[in-house]
Motif scaffolding. Structure first.
Motif, PDB file in Angstrom:
ATOM      1  N   ASP A  19      10.599 -19.563   1.949  1.00 57.22           N
ATOM      2  CA  ASP A  19       9.823 -20.808   1.929  1.00 57.22           C
ATOM      3  C   ASP A  19       9.028 -20.941   0.628  1.00 57.22           C
ATOM      4  O   ASP A  19       9.053 -20.056  -0.218  1.00 57.22           O
ATOM      5  CB  ASP A  19       8.930 -20.952   3.176  1.00 57.22           C
ATOM      6  CG  ASP A  19       7.675 -20.090   3.143  1.00 57.22           C
ATOM      7  OD1 ASP A  19       7.356 -19.514   2.083  1.00 57.22           O
ATOM      8  OD2 ASP A  19       7.008 -19.985   4.188  1.00 57.22           O
ATOM      9  N   ASP A  31       3.752 -13.336  -0.972  1.00 59.68           N
ATOM     10  CA  ASP A  31       2.793 -14.431  -1.228  1.00 59.68           C
ATOM     11  C   ASP A  31       2.021 -14.191  -2.519  1.00 59.68           C
ATOM     12  O   ASP A  31       1.871 -15.093  -3.352  1.00 59.68           O
ATOM     13  CB  ASP A  31       1.775 -14.530  -0.082  1.00 59.68           C
ATOM     14  CG  ASP A  31       2.332 -15.238   1.136  1.00 59.68           C
ATOM     15  OD1 ASP A  31       3.545 -15.504   1.170  1.00 59.68           O
ATOM     16  OD2 ASP A  31       1.541 -15.537   2.061  1.00 59.68           O
ATOM     17  N   THR A  83      10.579  -6.437   3.753  1.00 59.96           N
ATOM     18  CA  THR A  83      10.514  -5.227   4.590  1.00 59.96           C
ATOM     19  C   THR A  83       9.868  -5.469   5.953  1.00 59.96           C
ATOM     20  O   THR A  83       9.688  -4.531   6.726  1.00 59.96           O
ATOM     21  CB  THR A  83       9.715  -4.110   3.875  1.00 59.96           C
ATOM     22  OG1 THR A  83       8.350  -4.539   3.723  1.00 59.96           O
ATOM     23  CG2 THR A  83      10.299  -3.764   2.519  1.00 59.96           C
ATOM     24  N   THR A 123      11.184   0.911  10.017  1.00 57.80           N
ATOM     25  CA  THR A 123       9.936   1.693  10.058  1.00 57.80           C
ATOM     26  C   THR A 123       8.700   0.847  10.365  1.00 57.80           C
ATOM     27  O   THR A 123       7.586   1.379  10.394  1.00 57.80           O
ATOM     28  CB  THR A 123       9.719   2.369   8.691  1.00 57.80           C
ATOM     29  OG1 THR A 123       9.844   1.353   7.691  1.00 57.80           O
ATOM     30  CG2 THR A 123      10.727   3.476   8.441  1.00 57.80           C
ATOM     31  N   SER A 152       4.143   1.695   1.764  1.00 55.94           N
ATOM     32  CA  SER A 152       5.212   1.875   2.754  1.00 55.94           C
ATOM     33  C   SER A 152       6.584   1.936   2.083  1.00 55.94           C
ATOM     34  O   SER A 152       7.460   2.666   2.524  1.00 55.94           O
ATOM     35  CB  SER A 152       5.177   0.762   3.814  1.00 55.94           C
ATOM     36  OG  SER A 152       5.554  -0.480   3.270  1.00 55.94           O
ATOM     37  N   GLY A 210       0.781  -1.237   0.000  1.00 56.80           N
ATOM     38  CA  GLY A 210       0.000   0.000   0.000  1.00 56.80           C
ATOM     39  C   GLY A 210       0.807   1.279   0.000  1.00 56.80           C
ATOM     40  O   GLY A 210       0.235   2.365   0.111  1.00 56.80           O
ATOM     41  N   HIS A 260       4.994 -20.232  14.184  1.00 57.40           N
ATOM     42  CA  HIS A 260       5.633 -21.139  13.214  1.00 57.40           C
ATOM     43  C   HIS A 260       6.514 -22.160  13.935  1.00 57.40           C
ATOM     44  O   HIS A 260       6.578 -23.327  13.552  1.00 57.40           O
ATOM     45  CB  HIS A 260       6.464 -20.347  12.205  1.00 57.40           C
ATOM     46  CG  HIS A 260       5.640 -19.456  11.329  1.00 57.40           C
ATOM     47  ND1 HIS A 260       6.151 -18.404  10.622  1.00 57.40           N
ATOM     48  CD2 HIS A 260       4.304 -19.461  11.065  1.00 57.40           C
ATOM     49  CE1 HIS A 260       5.181 -17.802   9.957  1.00 57.40           C
ATOM     50  NE2 HIS A 260       4.050 -18.419  10.221  1.00 57.40           N
ATOM     51  N   LYS A 292      -9.571 -18.204   2.919  1.00 56.68           N
ATOM     52  CA  LYS A 292      -8.162 -17.821   2.957  1.00 56.68           C
ATOM     53  C   LYS A 292      -7.398 -19.137   2.970  1.00 56.68           C
ATOM     54  O   LYS A 292      -7.482 -19.903   3.928  1.00 56.68           O
ATOM     55  CB  LYS A 292      -7.850 -16.992   4.201  1.00 56.68           C
ATOM     56  CG  LYS A 292      -6.365 -16.626   4.283  1.00 56.68           C
ATOM     57  CD  LYS A 292      -6.041 -15.678   5.405  1.00 56.68           C
ATOM     58  CE  LYS A 292      -4.549 -15.419   5.409  1.00 56.68           C
ATOM     59  NZ  LYS A 292      -4.119 -14.481   6.425  1.00 56.68           N
ATOM     60  N   GLY A 339       5.121 -10.221   3.868  1.00 59.38           N
ATOM     61  CA  GLY A 339       4.653 -11.532   3.440  1.00 59.38           C
ATOM     62  C   GLY A 339       3.500 -11.447   2.451  1.00 59.38           C
ATOM     63  O   GLY A 339       3.400 -12.256   1.531  1.00 59.38           O
ATOM     64  N   SER A 340       2.640 -10.455   2.625  1.00 59.67           N
ATOM     65  CA  SER A 340       1.486 -10.364   1.726  1.00 59.67           C
ATOM     66  C   SER A 340       1.928 -10.112   0.292  1.00 59.67           C
ATOM     67  O   SER A 340       1.423 -10.744  -0.644  1.00 59.67           O
ATOM     68  CB  SER A 340       0.541  -9.245   2.184  1.00 59.67           C
ATOM     69  OG  SER A 340      -0.024  -9.588   3.435  1.00 59.67           O
TER      70      SER A 340
HETATM   71  O1  NZQ Z   1       1.182  -2.513   2.359  1.00 61.36           O
HETATM   72  P1  NZQ Z   1       2.283  -1.654   2.851  1.00 61.36           P
HETATM   73  O2  NZQ Z   1       2.070  -0.206   2.626  1.00 61.36           O
HETATM   74  O3  NZQ Z   1       3.635  -2.132   2.397  1.00 61.36           O
HETATM   75  O4  NZQ Z   1       2.261  -1.771   4.484  1.00 61.36           O
HETATM   76  C1  NZQ Z   1       2.429  -2.984   5.167  1.00 61.36           C
HETATM   77  C2  NZQ Z   1       1.132  -3.535   5.721  1.00 61.36           C
HETATM   78  O5  NZQ Z   1       0.233  -2.528   6.011  1.00 61.36           O
HETATM   79  C3  NZQ Z   1       3.226  -2.733   6.426  1.00 61.36           C
HETATM   80  N1  NZQ Z   1       4.686  -2.747   6.209  1.00 61.36           N
HETATM   81  C4  NZQ Z   1       5.426  -3.728   5.634  1.00 61.36           C
HETATM   82  N2  NZQ Z   1       6.721  -3.394   5.668  1.00 61.36           N
HETATM   83  C5  NZQ Z   1       6.801  -2.184   6.262  1.00 61.36           C
HETATM   84  C6  NZQ Z   1       5.505  -1.761   6.601  1.00 61.36           C
HETATM   85  N3  NZQ Z   1       5.252  -0.586   7.209  1.00 61.36           N
HETATM   86  C7  NZQ Z   1       6.299   0.215   7.495  1.00 61.36           C
HETATM   87  N4  NZQ Z   1       7.583  -0.138   7.212  1.00 61.36           N
HETATM   88  C8  NZQ Z   1       7.872  -1.294   6.594  1.00 61.36           C
HETATM   89  N5  NZQ Z   1       9.149  -1.629   6.351  1.00 61.36           N
HETATM   90  O6  NZQ Z   1       2.867  -3.772   7.303  1.00 61.36           O
HETATM   91  C9  NZQ Z   1       1.542  -4.175   7.026  1.00 61.36           C
HETATM   92  C10 NZQ Z   1       1.470  -5.684   7.011  1.00 61.36           C
HETATM   93  O7  NZQ Z   1       2.188  -6.209   5.912  1.00 61.36           O
HETATM   94  P2  NZQ Z   1       1.978  -7.719   5.456  1.00 61.36           P
HETATM   95  O8  NZQ Z   1       2.844  -7.982   4.300  1.00 61.36           O
HETATM   96  O9  NZQ Z   1       0.517  -7.992   5.330  1.00 61.36           O
HETATM   97  O10 NZQ Z   1       2.458  -8.524   6.754  1.00 61.36           O
HETATM   98  P3  NZQ Z   1       3.108  -9.941   6.929  1.00 61.36           P
HETATM   99  O11 NZQ Z   1       4.505  -9.943   6.457  1.00 61.36           O
HETATM  100  O12 NZQ Z   1       2.866 -10.313   8.308  1.00 61.36           O
HETATM  101  O13 NZQ Z   1       2.271 -10.895   5.928  1.00 61.36           O
HETATM  102  C11 NZQ Z   1       1.055 -11.452   6.329  1.00 61.36           C
HETATM  103  C12 NZQ Z   1       0.509 -12.401   5.270  1.00 61.36           C
HETATM  104  O14 NZQ Z   1       1.366 -13.550   5.086  1.00 61.36           O
HETATM  105  C13 NZQ Z   1       0.622 -14.752   5.290  1.00 61.36           C
HETATM  106  C14 NZQ Z   1      -0.431 -14.306   6.274  1.00 61.36           C
HETATM  107  O15 NZQ Z   1      -1.496 -15.213   6.348  1.00 61.36           O
HETATM  108  C15 NZQ Z   1      -0.825 -12.960   5.713  1.00 61.36           C
HETATM  109  O16 NZQ Z   1      -1.704 -13.111   4.631  1.00 61.36           O
HETATM  110  N6  NZQ Z   1       1.504 -15.849   5.710  1.00 61.36           N
HETATM  111  C16 NZQ Z   1       2.393 -16.327   4.822  1.00 61.36           C
HETATM  112  C17 NZQ Z   1       3.194 -17.416   5.089  1.00 61.36           C
HETATM  113  C18 NZQ Z   1       4.145 -17.978   4.126  1.00 61.36           C
HETATM  114  N7  NZQ Z   1       4.292 -17.445   2.968  1.00 61.36           N
HETATM  115  O17 NZQ Z   1       4.787 -18.972   4.405  1.00 61.36           O
HETATM  116  C19 NZQ Z   1       3.127 -18.107   6.366  1.00 61.36           C
HETATM  117  C20 NZQ Z   1       2.444 -17.338   7.426  1.00 61.36           C
HETATM  118  O18 NZQ Z   1       2.009 -18.261   8.397  1.00 61.36           O
HETATM  119  C21 NZQ Z   1       1.290 -16.514   6.976  1.00 61.36           C
HETATM  120  O19 NZQ Z   1       0.100 -17.270   6.886  1.00 61.36           O
END
Ligand code: NZQ
Ligand code: ZN
Length: 390
Positions: free
Chosen positions: A149, A102, A140, A184, A41, A39, A200, A162, A98-99
């Motif tokens: 992974d 993924d 990040t 950040t 960041s 979004g 995990h 999901k 991760g989002s």
């Molecule tokens: O979207 P932006 O603007 O980048 O902001 C993100 C988001 O709002 C923000 N953010 C990320 N890096 C940042 C930051 N804000 C400031 N500074 C930075 N350097 O953080 C927020 C969350 O980001 P997101 O990517 O959603 O978080 P996360 O890394 O926790 O990922 C979660 C997703 O991964 C899945 C989860 O279910 C969820 O959908 N998973 C993936 C796995 C895998 N690939 O193996 C395993 C996990 O168990 C998990 O299920």
């Protein structure tokens, strides 16, 4: 002990000032790059401009897909697939948490097939992934381990699904892990990320079969590291040492190394994915609320020894007590870390989740039958655990 295959094919650049290698790494796969991000960041932290500079210096042609949501949606995957197909993209560059990574994994797979990308996730179809575009990422946020992974999780708001999937074609080829890119990350996301890492590890640690002592020690060490460094990262967001410890732990908590030959089935993750699917909450927060209750629910004379090991080796609980007392103090110590030290909300009610969907979420979490984890859980058990989290 069971035989096992160890294969983590991701090349990692760990640490500061490694981004000058980005162009060289991308060029190994071609010249047309689709950069994906969330979004915004990465723009706020200046990383977007740094990546642009490297990509341009390397003479690469860049396409972009921004706006990937937390709990990434299938619509973003479809957008990315379309860009790849229309422009003959050679390599994907995921910049984010991760989002973003993924989502990029399933764009990479979707670009290679004619059918809709949701068919990869849909439990009634589970289309085969025979190949995928190569993925390079710049992480990040320390949490999911997606940087090292073969898994990814995609949401479909139309069906309240999901769903996660692993496939060896989805490992990133190269990951840039620079702890300064996480300076950040907010206190809240830092806490949620650590709760995710803890889960995990515990999903693997709490299994009654074929423990390998070396791997148990490794897991206990990672847990102690998270417990030590997360409060430091929250208090001092730019503490390089703390951010680095968390970053490398996030990768190793889920890259497959700790599995050894264990026959594994996870418990809290399927339960949490239903919470995110229906209420779009942060994954790590859902896990924090569920994990201590799941541990409490599974504690019995049969399972207590593992809890004693956990409580004494991770939290230093006095071993000269009754096993059940030690076990309960271990669970309390974990809950106190998550809710008091990290400040995460402790109940589903506090995050806006009532009982109305417990039954359907439990049904979906067990896929109609049983979660074959540490202690096998039926639909009724999962509902009971949700109820304990109210
Ligand atoms: O979207 P932006 O603007 O980048 O902001 C993100 C988001 O709002 C923000 N953010 C990320 N890096 C940042 C930051 N804000 C400031 N500074 C930075 N350097 O953080 C927020 C969350 O980001 P997101 O990517 O959603 O978080 P996360 O890394 O926790 O990922 C979660 C997703 O991964 C899945 C989860 O279910 C969820 O959908 N998973 C993936 C796995 C895998 N690939 O193996 C395993 C996990 O168990 C998990 O299920
Ligand atoms: Zn997780």
């Amino acid at each position: 002990m069971n035989n096992f295959v160890y294969n983590i094919p991701t090349k990692v650049y760990f640490g500061e000032n490694q981004l000058h290698n980005l162009g060289t790494e991308l060029k190994k796969f071609g010249t047309k790059v689709l950069m994906t991000y969330g979004g915004g960041s990465i723009k706020r932290i200046g990383l977007y401009d740094k990546v642009m500079k490297e990509v341009k210096n390397a003479g690469l042609e860049l396409f972009e897909l921004g706006g990937i949501e937390p709990n990434p949606k299938i619509s973003s995957v479809r957008d990315g697939v379309r860009i790849c197909k229309e422009n003959n993209i050679d390599v994907l560059l995921a910049v984010g948490g991760g989002s973003t990574i993924d989502c990029t994994k399933f764009i990479a797979a979707g670009a290679k097939v004619e059918h809709d990308a949701w068919d990869f996730m849909d439990l009634s179809k589970r289309s085969k992934i025979n190949e995928a575009l190569p993925i390079v990422d710049i992480l990040t946020l320390s949490a999911t381990g997606s940087e090292m992974d073969s898994g990814g999780v995609i949401s479909n708001p139309e069906t309240n699904d999901k769903i996660g999937r692993l496939d060896e074609n989805l490992f990133p080829k190269v990951s840039f892990l620079d702890p300064t890119n996480t300076f950040t990350v907010s206190k809240y996301q830092t806490a949620c990320g650590s709760a995710d890492m803890i889960s995990h590890i515990l999903e693997v640690y709490f299994n009654m079969n074929e423990d390998m002592e070396m791997l148990d020690s490794f897991m206990e060490g990672m847990l102690r590291t998270i417990i030590k460094y997360t409060p430091i990262a929250i208090a001092e967001p730019e503490n390089y040492k703390a951010r680095a410890e968390l970053m490398w732990t996030s990768s190793w908590a889920i890259n497959g190394f700790i599995n050894g030959g264990k026959r594994l089935a996870w418990s809290c993750h399927p339960m949490e994915h239903e919470l995110s699917a229906y209420y779009d909450i942060t994954h790590g927060l859902g896990l924090a609320i569920l994990t201590p209750r799941w541990m409490e629910y599974c504690l019995s004379e049969k399972t207590v020894s593992k809890y004693v090991q956990f409580a004494t080796n991770v939290f230093g609980i006095d071993a000269n007590q009754e096993p059940m007392a030690i076990a309960r103090q271990g669970i309390e110590a974990l809950a106190s870390f998550l809710f008091d030290t990290l400040g995460l909300k402790r109940t589903l009610q506090e995050v806006g989740i009532d009982e109305s969907k417990f039954a359907i979420m439990a049904e979906k979490a067990v896929h109609g039958d049983t979660l074959q984890g540490f202690v096998p859980l039926k639909k009724e058990d999962v509902e009971n655990i949700y109820r304990m989290c109210r």
